[in-house]
Design an enzyme around this catalytic site. Structure first.
Site, PDB file in Angstrom:
ATOM      1  CB  SER A  90      -0.961  -0.045   1.190  1.00  0.00           C
ATOM      2  OG  SER A  90      -2.007   0.875   1.019  1.00  0.00           O
TER       3      SER A  90
ATOM      4  CD  GLU B 218      -5.121  -4.136  -4.400  1.00  0.00           C
ATOM      5  OE1 GLU B 218      -4.887  -2.969  -4.035  1.00  0.00           O
ATOM      6  OE2 GLU B 218      -4.322  -5.065  -4.289  1.00  0.00           O
TER       7      GLU B 218
ATOM      8  CG  HIS C 232      -5.400  -2.394  -0.534  1.00  0.00           C
ATOM      9  ND1 HIS C 232      -4.481  -2.079  -1.514  1.00  0.00           N
ATOM     10  CD2 HIS C 232      -5.096  -1.598   0.523  1.00  0.00           C
ATOM     11  CE1 HIS C 232      -3.669  -1.128  -1.069  1.00  0.00           C
ATOM     12  NE2 HIS C 232      -4.019  -0.822   0.172  1.00  0.00           N
TER      13      HIS C 232
END
Lengths: 303, 303
Positions: free
Chosen positions: B148, B243, B273
């Site tokens: 991320s 995602e 994610h």
């Protein structure tokens, strides 16, 4: 009134009970996976290292707070009805206790039933205790702690050590202990509506698994309410007022007191089974750990 | 079809989104506490020690699998939009990666926004990288990993190290990276119905917090899609097909490829994610970590 944060523990216990009701034949490995979630209730203490070790043939984990007294040790017996729970579920809660005391904790990953029926768990615990002595830790610098089934082990480990002629530790702290293999406590009835997790039926099933076929429910090493507690070190029993297992704590306190043991029984209002898991997330958890630590520190010769 | 176990991650993301919708003004400390639950998705790898350290002034945690190659290191940058997440949330997932590779991981607890706005996080990461070199770890024995926001740091840390004239690591593994501070990806629309957590709005709020007032959304050290990637080490991008941030991965792969970088882009069907959090609990998580490890091992000179 209980803090809003304690609701997280209630939620977890409700989830477990719902899952068991939806799946009464839940396989053991699934049950154990479910119980691994226990640890999600506890906050990270921080500043603690975790090192797995072999404690005289028994897997265990050191929780070593930075700058603690290396030669003082809290020997931890996790709960989970002798069939579930692990050094991982109890990593954070016993790390909180060790950090607050200022010592290391050795969290023992004893073999569980049904693979390792009684006296397997208490023997594993006693082996870990002897291993600590072999490492040069003085018996007077060791306190034992345990919750639920581990709360019984916090007493029976010392009984087993005494049988083996070992010097006894400085103190013991049974937390929400489950002791009575016959499930005779009146609080199974009177607290039935309040306790979100533990019922007489669950206790009877777990006792059967723990003792194995033909097991003696009055064996003092399985059920210390039948033991001779004379000469045991000071004992601090901490339990929740809303527990069906509350009578186990009261009976242990009475027996210990009548045997001349220095015993403190603390019944914390509105609290559930092993609410100390709330350390780091709810004030009740932190305050309970703080009281245990304040009591234990002088016993371990810490200022 | 995705395994039943992946549902646990979906459930967590749905809980978070519901909590945020119920409380759009959620205070930052509450949001961070909520994100600390990320780690509950990941199973304990077991046989791994965890030691907190000071990595050149930056708090960090060693995850040290038993019997691993001590001189090979995975440098980990956790996710959480630069504002949440910690070395605790990512302890287990990066321990799984390290254990599967057979090396140690150093999980960096870099300062988060808004207390530590850009370039604070990338500078903290670069400081940890330099500290590893100062400890005698060879640059060619280090791989960087991040998820991320940490997926951007897995690239920008190397760019910053290059600026500082440091030798570059052997490899980098951005996982579900968030790179684009302008949130221009088409997948914000096309995957909106599938992604359970990340929306363009959330990304825009986090970008604002991360960059601070007057921050440049095209600063290459914040958004490596504007960087010169020439000369970067081999890169393995692993991301979920469902995602909203999928386009970030594609753009990074394109840019890296066009810059002559040896790049692998793996888009895993039906995954959310940072689904790698499912390591130890769902086959998709373990298999993803296995593929990352198989790729990384020869880069680190491991057999």
């Amino acid at each position: 009134m209980a803090s809003k944060q304690t609701e997280e523990l209630n939620k977890l216990y409700r989830e477990w009970v719902a899952a068991l009701q939806a799946n009464p034949e839940m396989p053991l490995d699934e049950l154990r996976r479910m119980f691994e979630q226990w640890e999600r209730i506890t906050g990270e203490p921080g500043g603690v290292d975790y090192i797995e070790t072999d404690a005289g043939g028994v897997p265990a984990m050191w929780a070593a707070p930075k700058n603690c007294a290396q030669d003082r040790v809290l020997l931890g017996a996790h709960g989970g009805g002798y069939v579930a729970g692990s050094m991982y579920t109890h990593r954070k809660v016993y790390a909180h206790a060790a950090k607050t005391i200022g010592c290391r904790a050795l969290i023992v990953h004893y073999g569980r039933a049904p693979e390792n029926v009684h006296p397997g768990p208490v023997n594993d615990m006693a082996r870990s205790y002897k291993w600590l002595l072999d490492q040069g830790i003085r018996s007077g610098h060791i306190a034992v702690i345990g919750d639920s089934a581990g709360g019984a082990l916090a007493v029976t480990t010392i009984l087993r050590a005494r049988e083996q002629g070992l010097p006894l530790p400085a103190a013991t702290m049974p937390i929400s202990p489950w002791l009575d293999m016959e499930a005779t406590g009146e609080t199974f009835g009177t607290n039935a509506a309040k306790d979100l997790l533990v019922t007489r039926e669950v206790i009877q099933v777990m006792a059967g698994m723990f003792l194995g076929e033909g097991g003696n429910r009055q064996d003092p090493l399985a059920n210390p309410l039948y033991a001779d507690l004379k000469g045991l070190p000071p004992m601090y029993i901490q339990t929740g007022a809303d527990e069906t297992l509350l009578d186990d704590s009261r009976k242990l306190a009475d027996l210990a007191r009548n045997s001349g043991v220095d015993v403190t029984l603390e019944i914390v209002p509105e609290m559930q089974h092993v609410f100390q898991f709330l350390a780091g997330t709810a004030p009740e958890g932190d305050a309970a750990i703080r009281r245990l630590a304040d009591w234990a520190r002088p016993k371990l010769g810490l200022g």
